[in-house]
Design an enzyme around this catalytic site. Structure first.
Site, PDB file in Angstrom:
ATOM      1  N   LYS A 130       0.841  -1.202   0.000  1.00 12.51           N
ATOM      2  CA  LYS A 130       0.000   0.000   0.000  1.00 12.51           C
ATOM      3  C   LYS A 130       0.878   1.254   0.000  1.00 12.51           C
ATOM      4  O   LYS A 130       0.704   2.162  -0.810  1.00 12.51           O
ATOM      5  CB  LYS A 130      -0.918   0.003   1.233  1.00 12.51           C
ATOM      6  N   ASP A 149      -6.214   0.654  -0.068  1.00  8.74           N
ATOM      7  CA  ASP A 149      -6.342   0.622   1.395  1.00  8.74           C
ATOM      8  C   ASP A 149      -7.741   0.088   1.717  1.00  8.74           C
ATOM      9  O   ASP A 149      -8.429  -0.424   0.836  1.00  8.74           O
ATOM     10  CB  ASP A 149      -6.102   2.013   1.993  1.00  8.74           C
TER      11      ASP A 149
END
Ligand code: SF4
Length: 223
Positions: A130, A149
């Protein structure tokens, strides 16, 4: 690739590009605007943002950058001082250790610069996909990455773009399900929408700009 599905993604992303105008930006995007897209500050702010409210991330990052703006200066801070500067972000103790180790590696291995490949970014302590994807998109202007996310994971499942159980699975499914031109925008648009409208609990479907085109998969009807 299924062009009908791509058209559905186009319609959503075009609507969101108008709908997010004027809404509060996610913390990392704000820091990027304030710091002229400096990859180091984007990297650090993204590490701090995990499991932390945006307002807290923004205040903590700003305080930390006032004290140290480069890997060299930040690597010289003690873990205790980093803890005090970033408190009360979530997991501030372990994040302080990661930040110090990350800055140390940037100095020792990468000449004090943030590397610009996924493989190298993943070597850094505290950096997962991420964070690496967001640094590549926001810090290096990559058009070939999607940052997923919890907001992106939740909303892309509600929209029916993917059917996945975990963010990493969602990232790989989104590369297949969405046109490449939208990849660098997916995080900004869906995170902004997820913080303001398509919230985890009680999404505001009645007021949502996507209501007529969203299948609302897995969203419970409100009584
Ligand atoms: S209609 Fe509801 S589920 Fe669909 S994007 Fe909007 S808020 Fe989320």
């Amino acid at each position: 690739m299924n062009s009908r599905k791509h058209k559905g993604v186009d319609a959503v992303m075009r609507s969101l590009s108008r709908a997010i105008d004027g809404l509060e930006l996610p913390a990392v995007e704000k820091i990027s605007e304030e710091q002229a897209e400096d990859p180091f500050q984007i990297l650090i702010a993204t590490i701090l943002s995990a499991r932390t409210q945006d307002a807290t991330t923004h205040v903590a990052s700003t305080r930390l950058f006032k004290r140290a703006r480069t890997p060299r200066t930040m690597a010289k801070l003690s873990v205790g001082e980093i803890e005090r500067l970033i408190y009360p972000v979530g997991f501030y103790r372990s994040k302080a250790r990661y930040l110090k180790a990350c800055c140390y590696m940037l100095v020792q291995r990468f000449g004090g610069k943030v590397p610009s490949t996924m493989e190298e970014l993943l070597m850094l302590p505290g950096v997962g996909r991420k964070t690496a994807n967001l640094v590549l998109i926001v810090g290096f202007g990559s058009g070939g990455n999607i940052c997923v996310d919890t907001h992106v994971h939740r909303i892309s499942n509600r929209l029916g773009w993917v059917r996945t159980k975990a963010p990493e699975e969602t990232e790989h499914a989104l590369y297949r399900a969405t046109p490449r031109e939208w990849w660098p925008h997916i995080n900004l648009y869906l995170v902004t929408w997820g913080q303001n409208v398509c919230r985890p609990i009680n999404p505001r479907c009645a007021e949502c700009a996507l209501a007529s085109i969203c299948p609302k998969i897995g969203v419970a009807e409100r009584p």
